[in-house]
Design an enzyme around this catalytic site. Structure first.
Site, PDB file in Angstrom:
ATOM      1  N   LYS A 231       0.810  -1.218   0.000  1.00 16.34           N
ATOM      2  CA  LYS A 231       0.000   0.000   0.000  1.00 16.34           C
ATOM      3  C   LYS A 231       0.844   1.270   0.000  1.00 16.34           C
ATOM      4  O   LYS A 231       2.045   1.261   0.252  1.00 16.34           O
ATOM      5  CB  LYS A 231      -0.997  -0.045   1.151  1.00 16.34           C
ATOM      6  CG  LYS A 231      -2.116  -1.057   0.872  1.00 16.34           C
ATOM      7  CD  LYS A 231      -3.254  -1.009   1.850  1.00 16.34           C
ATOM      8  CE  LYS A 231      -4.380  -1.964   1.415  1.00 16.34           C
ATOM      9  NZ  LYS A 231      -5.446  -2.043   2.421  1.00 16.34           N
ATOM     10  N   ARG A 265      -3.441 -10.352   4.892  1.00 16.07           N
ATOM     11  CA  ARG A 265      -3.934 -10.374   3.516  1.00 16.07           C
ATOM     12  C   ARG A 265      -2.824  -9.827   2.626  1.00 16.07           C
ATOM     13  O   ARG A 265      -2.471  -8.649   2.725  1.00 16.07           O
ATOM     14  CB  ARG A 265      -5.213  -9.541   3.398  1.00 16.07           C
ATOM     15  CG  ARG A 265      -5.856  -9.547   2.018  1.00 16.07           C
ATOM     16  CD  ARG A 265      -7.144  -8.724   2.035  1.00 16.07           C
ATOM     17  NE  ARG A 265      -7.808  -8.748   0.733  1.00 16.07           N
ATOM     18  CZ  ARG A 265      -7.550  -7.896  -0.249  1.00 16.07           C
ATOM     19  NH1 ARG A 265      -6.640  -6.940  -0.089  1.00 16.07           N
ATOM     20  NH2 ARG A 265      -8.203  -7.987  -1.401  1.00 16.07           N
TER      21      ARG A 265
END
Length: 293
Positions: A231, A265
């Site tokens: 991210k 995840r």
């Protein structure tokens, strides 16, 4: 705040284990790996394969071989600025790949959607869990659907469009709202996993604070999932493009596990599987050296 290094000794769960597609998830024993399969043409991480069943199966088999515990299939991009996808288009992308992956693997599958109509079709086709980035708070039919089908629920707190007061406080408030909806619908606690929503409506500094304050969410006594993989916060810290964030992702994964994450995840298996295994050996004290013959 609890000491993250000592959390295996102090943390409790409402249910110490759950079973998904015949596989036991024993919370607190080790970290579980959720592998991402993006069925979008515009994924922020650059790994979207679109609606290509063969590519989805190839990726699913590679993830299974690398140690994945659950596969997460999503057909709508949730990157910042992405528009909402029509459920009919979401189904068009999702269903051929889901059906192909379900036929190719016995791993549990979660479907990343906040549309109850999409979730219903996916669960009927063999998905086992709903990964709702709005934590039951977007589609009023989602909670009843999850309860009716007996699916597992991964419920995320999404800060987008919400007023900010305090990182952990806002997440806890969101979790309470989700759990009220779940309870009213009759979703058992042992089928719920909570995700604080790294990257969903937070500044980079707030994302890092979220990880530091993960132990504050132990009070819900439910397993926690974090999704930090590749991210933008990592990219800003490292001044690195999305394809060069492996080590930064590893740092967030290791810290997150030490602070109480039960599921990570991720995009990059088997690298993150190795990170999780070593971090578990330290934080959960679940490793012993082989004894000499």
């Amino acid at each position: 705040m609890p000491n993250p290094i000592c959390w295996p000794l102090t943390r409790s769960y409402r249910a110490t284990a759950t079973e998904i597609r015949g596989r036991a998830f024993r919370w607190g024993e080790r970290t579980y790996l959720m592998a991402i399969i993006n069925l979008t043409p515009d994924s922020f991480s650059g790994d979207g394969i679109g609606s290509d069943p063969d590519a989805a199966v190839e990726r699913a088999r590679a993830f299974e071989a690398a140690g994945a515990d659950i596969l997460d299939l999503g057909a709508e991009s949730s990157r910042p600025g992405a528009g909402e996808l029509d459920p009919a288009e979401e189904l068009r992308r999702l269903m051929p790949c889901l059906e192909a992956v379900r036929a190719a693997t016995s791993l549990p599958i979660s479907v990343d959607t906040y549309h109850a109509s999409v979730a219903r079709s996916a669960l009927a086709a063999g998905a086992d869990a709903v990964n709702d980035i709005w934590g039951l708070r977007r589609d009023p039919d989602m909670a009843a659907l999850v309860a009716e089908t007996g699916a597992h629920l991964i419920a995320m707190h999404n800060q987008r469009g919400r007023p900010f007061r305090d990182v952990a406080g806002d997440i806890a408030e969101g979790f309470r709202a989700t759990l009220q909806l779940a309870g009213e619908a009759g979703i058992p606690a042992d089928r719920i996993i909570l995700d604080p929503g790294f990257g969903f409506g937070w500044t980079p500094e707030q994302n890092l604070e979220m990880l530091r304050r993960l132990p504050e969410f132990w009070s819900f006594e439910l397993p926690l999932l974090i999704g930090t993989s590749r991210k933008s916060t990592i990219g800003l810290i490292l001044d690195a493009p999305v394809h060069d964030r492996l080590e930064g992702t590893a740092a967030t994964v290791a810290f997150g596990i030490a602070a109480g994450a039960d599921i990570i995840r991720v995009h990059d298996l088997p690298a993150m599987a190795r990170v999780a295994r070593v971090t578990d050996a330290i934080a959960r004290a679940n490793w012993r050296a082989p004894q000499p013959p």
